[in-house]
Motif scaffolding. Structure first.
Motif, short mmCIF file in Angstrom:
data_model
loop_
_atom_site.label_atom_id
_atom_site.label_comp_id
_atom_site.label_asym_id
_atom_site.label_seq_id
_atom_site.Cartn_x
_atom_site.Cartn_y
_atom_site.Cartn_z
N ASP A 257 -28.42 13.60 13.28
CA ASP A 257 -28.99 12.48 12.51
C ASP A 257 -30.50 12.62 12.32
N ILE B 249 -24.22 14.87 11.22
CA ILE B 249 -24.43 13.48 10.81
C ILE B 249 -23.31 12.61 11.38
N THR B 250 -23.70 11.54 12.08
CA THR B 250 -22.70 10.70 12.74
C THR B 250 -22.04 9.71 11.79
N HIS C 231 -29.38 7.22 9.13
CA HIS C 231 -28.80 8.33 9.89
C HIS C 231 -28.41 9.50 8.98
N ALA C 232 -28.07 9.21 7.75
CA ALA C 232 -27.59 10.24 6.81
C ALA C 232 -28.56 10.34 5.64
N GLY D 150 -24.27 7.78 18.17
CA GLY D 150 -24.58 7.23 16.86
C GLY D 150 -24.58 5.71 17.00
N TYR E 68 -34.93 4.79 12.80
CA TYR E 68 -33.62 4.15 12.73
C TYR E 68 -33.80 2.65 12.65
#
Length: 337
Positions: free
Chosen positions: A25, A35-36, A42-43, A115, A331
């Motif tokens: 991530d 990528i979770t 995150h993506a 994640g 995040y």
């Protein structure tokens, strides 16, 4: 004994796996990324190669276009993928469609990156699967004892009671476009709401993607399907949170502004957003779920990536689990993207 930091360590780009030369991530473009899940914090687009579940790759393609990465590799839940001499396995995280924990194994050491995750049932995605590990790397978005989410079904019943109480008004439910909107729709169906649910145009593509993966959302209609306000009396509309205060909402008769979020537990946040009907429904684990997960897994160490790190770390230490806060940046507090 191998130190965990030799396998995964925090860098400005995100968690880095040196033996496998990939990030998990990452918050900026990198050569290789795991990528979770598909939320934008995150993506991100622009990586060289991306490994993720097929659903997450589909979400990224829908949001960023087919060229979001130079190369992509799909891994089904439970499928082990080799990165040099590191093994990566994705297991369900229960957050949104396609969301996964990254299980990283190397030379007898197992580290699990959660994640974003939740522990309660969600009709739109598989449930979280606990994995025994040496180090559990957890989020802590709602990592304070004040955050104890109520029963999801009861929150939806609260919405339906309001619809019955005010049949002359429409109800606009603010819900994040990926995951929350589809979950609210599915929960409404389970509660017996069989009438069409009207949706903002920003949700239509992701709704179709969910349905393409076998998630039945029932009859949906565009929220622009009628020009008459009266046609929306007694109806439920699902829209991105930003639409609640937008001119777009004026097309509906005296709308009741609802918002589905774990942050609706904080009354000040509801007032700030002008929310008349707060619905405490979150796609993240609450305090009890976070602590129960740590207690269930009993990792050798707990690392906390983002959120209310200090309180959860203190709880873990008091319960015999060494803990540290990684203080990763980039995040969001919840999945509002």
């Amino acid at each position: 004994m191998i130190r965990p930091q030799a396998l995964l360590c925090p860098k400005p780009e995100g968690l880095y796996c040196a033996p496998g030369d990939f990030f998990i991530d990452p918050v900026r473009p990198v050569a290789r990324a795991v990528i979770t899940h598909g939320h934008a914090d995150h993506a991100r687009a622009g990586h060289g190669a991306v490994l993720a579940t097929p659903q997450t790759l589909g979400i990224m393609a829908e949001r960023y276009g087919e060229g979001f990465a130079e190369a992509r590799q799909a891994a089904a839940y439970g499928e082990a993928v080799a990165r040099d001499d590191v093994e990566v396995t994705l297991v369900p995280a229960g957050h949104v469609l396609g969301s996964a924990q990254a299980v990283v194994r190397w030379r007898g050491l197992t580290m699990v990156v959660s994640g974003d995750y939740k522990r309660r049932r969600d009709p739109t995605c598989p449930p979280f699967e606990p994995v025994a590990c040496d180090v559990f790397i957890s989020e802590a978005t709602f990592g304070l004892p004040v955050f104890r989410h109520p029963d999801d079904a009861e929150e939806v019943r609260k919405l339906l009671r309001s619809v019955r109480q005010f049949p002359e008004r429409s109800h606009i439910v603010g819900a994040y476009a990926l995951g929350k909107a589809q979950r609210i729709i599915a929960l409404l169906r389970e509660a017996g709401w069989e009438r069409p649910i009207y949706v903002h145009g920003a949700l239509e593509r992701l709704n179709r993607l969910y349905e393409g993966h076998g998630i039945d959302l029932g009859p949906l209609e565009p929220a622009t399907s009628s020009a008459k306000k009266a046609d929306f009396a007694g109806q439920i509309i699902v829209a991105p949170p930003g639409a609640l205060a937008d001119r777009w909402s004026r097309r509906f008769p005296d709308p009741v502004a609802a918002f589905a979020s774990g942050w609706m537990r904080v009354r000040a946040r509801a007032r700030q957003r002008g929310v008349e009907l707060p619905l405490v429904i979150s796609d993240h684990a609450d305090w009890d779920e976070l602590t129960a997960t740590i207690d269930e897994i009993r990792p050798g160490e707990l690392w906390i990536t983002h959120g209310r790190e200090e309180a959860l770390a203190r709880w873990a230490e008091l319960h015999g689990v060494p803990a540290r806060a990684l203080a990763l940046v980039g995040y969001e507090e919840e999945d509002d993207d």
